[in-house]
Enzyme design. Structure first.
Site, mmCIF file in Angstrom:
data_model
loop_
_atom_site.group_PDB
_atom_site.id
_atom_site.type_symbol
_atom_site.label_atom_id
_atom_site.label_comp_id
_atom_site.label_asym_id
_atom_site.label_seq_id
_atom_site.Cartn_x
_atom_site.Cartn_y
_atom_site.Cartn_z
ATOM 1 C CD GLU A 68 -78.381 52.283 -96.111
ATOM 2 O OE1 GLU A 68 -79.055 52.762 -97.056
ATOM 3 O OE2 GLU A 68 -77.142 52.357 -96.066
ATOM 4 C CD GLU B 101 -76.514 57.131 -96.642
ATOM 5 O OE1 GLU B 101 -75.504 57.144 -97.374
ATOM 6 O OE2 GLU B 101 -76.659 56.320 -95.703
#
Length: 660
Positions: free
Chosen positions: A351, A272
């Site tokens: 994720e 991210e």
């Protein structure tokens, strides 16, 4: 004298508790002037069949002497029983201050492949010799396996389709903090293996090598990840400040160190990262390509991915073109469209989930889902006053999902290689959806003390082939309450009884992942019978508990090594006079040790329990408490005494044995 100091005073430098001080093992390696370069061995198996495998080893040897050195490089291959099965010797002349890479190939007959079910390991023993002098010797573990990420079929290992049923884990070890204990890591992996988990994502930093050694040995596949941030920071004092100076060296060292582990099947170059969001800024493309270039030069055998929560093709990290496997964080509703959005590209859910749960706490009605907080950047104003989250799998973050919501999608589509659930274990820091006094996460399938939450058994029922039946919640409520009883099972049907009266038979149909009965509470006995092909195969019983009367203690291991490092994890239960665990008990428990061992931590898995971990007393939480015992460097019997005011005490005995 070599002095190493750590200055961790500038905070915050991480989004979670990453530890402080020197918490991993430090190795000082002394060599002769002719030696194998650190991490200078690279083993691959480029050709594998049922009959044979080609072992290829590249060895980097350096000569720091002032003379030409005539050397021999001797490689011996040892099997799982440490027996030499083949060997090869080559000769080289090393120039003064020279550095040479020697490539050797050996044919291994009837190879035993490394797999999740049978993680067969070999050893390469490499010696550098000249005349009668042994200059250096290095032993390298390796495994023989082949795999592919297929855009239509998903992940294939040794020709067999395997769904990656993985979890993300931070590196802390609960009440032990971030200090490395081999046995503590092994215990975590044992718990995950028992759940049916087969993969670990090392979120979001290169792991301790001890973790990879255990994954090699125990049969886990690994997404090896570096970097929670690149050049754009997430916290004021994080790695972004050191990016320009260190990213290249750190990436090289990461790949060189980990590339011989058979468990490692993919590299993740970031989690991210902020650079993914600005489509007008090319820095994300540039950095992704630089990282991929470094990795491919050092290891051309493994694919690269990144954990992206900007899930569009315009994401600069994806747009860079270096991701061999597309990785999404969350957005499970978009997964069915992946083949259209990225034709010909493999996909993995890097994720997922971010569900929230407090072990042993339940909000009803269970079919009402709570999205806490209301938005990622807003505080939660309407949560539970005691900072709990329901264990019915009906509470999640707004960017994530319940466990069932994501697993239905992962399970349905073959092209999805698998997923990594956030997270396997609760961890220190990030107590979403709450703030202080919550101090550890609610995300884990297993709590901070290592006690499974109920959803652990959902995955057992989906990921294991053995019969599974787990029934919850506990059976201590107020008369007249309406209670939802759930069952996680892979049985054909389950019949529920309350005080001997049938509440009906339920079957999992369609996309159902649990069974549910809504019943009025009456104290007594809940029993559930699981049947397969009409035969009773499992029975689970939950009794109403009376007030606490006694303690029970159970050690995960009773024979320990007298090496000053081995651990025993003691589970302590608060029970009534019949031995039934009291599901709301919070008695203060005290542990005493006699013999060559010490208490190094206690925990109860409660996210708001603010007592110190390094203590010999702790309150139970919902009937459970944990004590961690470490051996000393001497043999002997260890007696663990467990006490609590007004409760019957208990004790267990352990043995500490040298060279166990």
């Amino acid at each position: 004298i070599i002095t190493v100091r750590v200055d961790n005073s500038k905070q915050p430098n991480s989004r979670w508790y990453s530890g402080s001080g020197i918490y991993r093992n430090v190795r000082l390696v002394a060599t002769e002037k002719v030696c194998i370069e650190p991490w200078g061995i690279f083993i691959t198996t480029p050709y594998i069949s049922d009959r044979s495998a080609t072992f290829r080893q590249q060895t980097v040897v350096v000569n720091k002497t002032t003379a030409l050195q005539k050397i021999k490089i001797i490689i011996e291959i040892l099997n799982q029983n440490d027996k030499v099965i083949t060997a090869q010797t080559v000769s080289r002349n090393l120039k003064i201050n020279g550095r040479d890479t020697i490539t050797q190939e050996i044919i291994l007959n009837q190879p035993q492949l490394w797999s999740i079910e049978e993680p067969n390991l070999y050893k390469s023993r490499t010696r550098i010799v000249s005349d009668k002098k042994i200059w250096d010797e290095v032993i390298t573990n390796f495994g023989i396996r082949y795999f592919v990420f297929d855009p239509l079929k998903g992940f294939i290992l040794n020709g067999k389709k395997v769904k990656i049923n993985g979890v993300c884990n931070h590196h802390d070890l609960g009440c032990l903090g971030t200090a490395i204990y081999n046995r503590a890591i092994e215990r975590q992996l044992e718990l995950l293996k028992n759940m049916g988990c087969n993969a670990i994502r090392t979120s979001h930093n290169p792991p301790a090598p001890e973790l990879l050694d255990l994954c090699d040995k125990m049969g886990f596949i690994v997404m090896d990840e570096a970097f929670d941030m690149w050049k754009k920071n997430k916290t004021k004092y994080d790695y972004a400040l050191d990016w320009d100076q260190w990213y290249e060296q750190d990436t090289k060292d990461w790949i060189l160190r980990d590339r011989n582990h058979p468990s490692v099947i993919i590299w993740s170059i970031g989690n991210e990262v902020i650079e993914q969001w600005d489509q007008n800024d090319s820095s994300g493309i540039v950095i992704a390509r630089k990282l991929a270039d470094i990795i491919k030069k050092l290891d051309p055998t493994r694919p690269i991915t990144a954990a992206c929560n900007s899930t569009t093709p315009d994401n600069p990290v994806i747009k860079s073109g270096v991701l061999d496997v597309i990785g999404y964080n969350y957005s499970h509703e978009k997964y069915p469209l992946i083949p259209e959005v990225y034709p010909g590209k493999p996909f993995i859910a890097t994720e997922t989930v971010s569900a929230l749960a407090t072990r042993g706490y339940y909000d009803m009605p269970s079919d009402s889902i709570r999205r806490w907080p209301p938005r990622w950047d807003l505080p939660l104003l309407t949560g539970n006053p005691d900072h709990t989250c329901s264990s019915y799998d009906n509470c999640s973050t707004p960017w994530g999902s319940t466990h069932e919501e994501t697993w239905r999608v992962i399970k349905k589509y073959d092209f999805i290689s698998g997923m990594f659930i956030w997270t396997g274990f609760d961890y220190l820091g990030e107590p979403t959806p709450y703030d202080w006094p919550s101090r550890s996460s609610y995300f884990g399938i297993i709590d901070l003390a290592g006690f499974p939450k109920d959803v652990y058994y959902l995955y057992q029922s989906e990921w294991l082939t053995k019969p599974v039946l787990h029934v919850f919640p506990h059976w201590n409520w107020n008369v007249g309450d309406t209670i939802d009883i759930w069952a996680y099972t892979n049985c054909d049907e389950v019949e529920l009884f309350i005080n001997g009266i049938s509440m009906g038979i339920k079957k999992k149909e369609g996309e159902m992942l649990h069974l549910q009965w809504r019943v009025p509470y009456t104290p007594g006995c809940v029993s559930a019978v699981g049947r397969i092909q009409g035969k009773n195969v499992l029975t689970k019983v939950i009794n109403t508990a009376n007030s606490p009367k006694a303690l029970k203690a159970e050690a995960d291991r009773t024979e320990l090594s007298a090496n000053g490092k081995d651990l025993s994890f003691i589970t302590i239960r608060v029970v009534d006079e019949k031995g039934t665990i009291v599901p709301t008990a919070d008695n203060k428990i005290k542990v005493k040790i006699e013999g060559p061992a010490d208490i190094i931590g206690m925990d109860n898995g409660c996210q708001t329990s603010l007592g110190p971990f390094k203590t010999n007393e702790r309150k139970a939480f919902n009937g459970l408490c944990l004590a961690v015992i470490r051996t000393r460097e001497q043999e002997g019997e260890i007696t663990v005494k467990v006490e609590s005011e007004a409760l019957k005490s208990t004790e267990i005995r352990l043995q500490s044995i040298r060279n166990k």
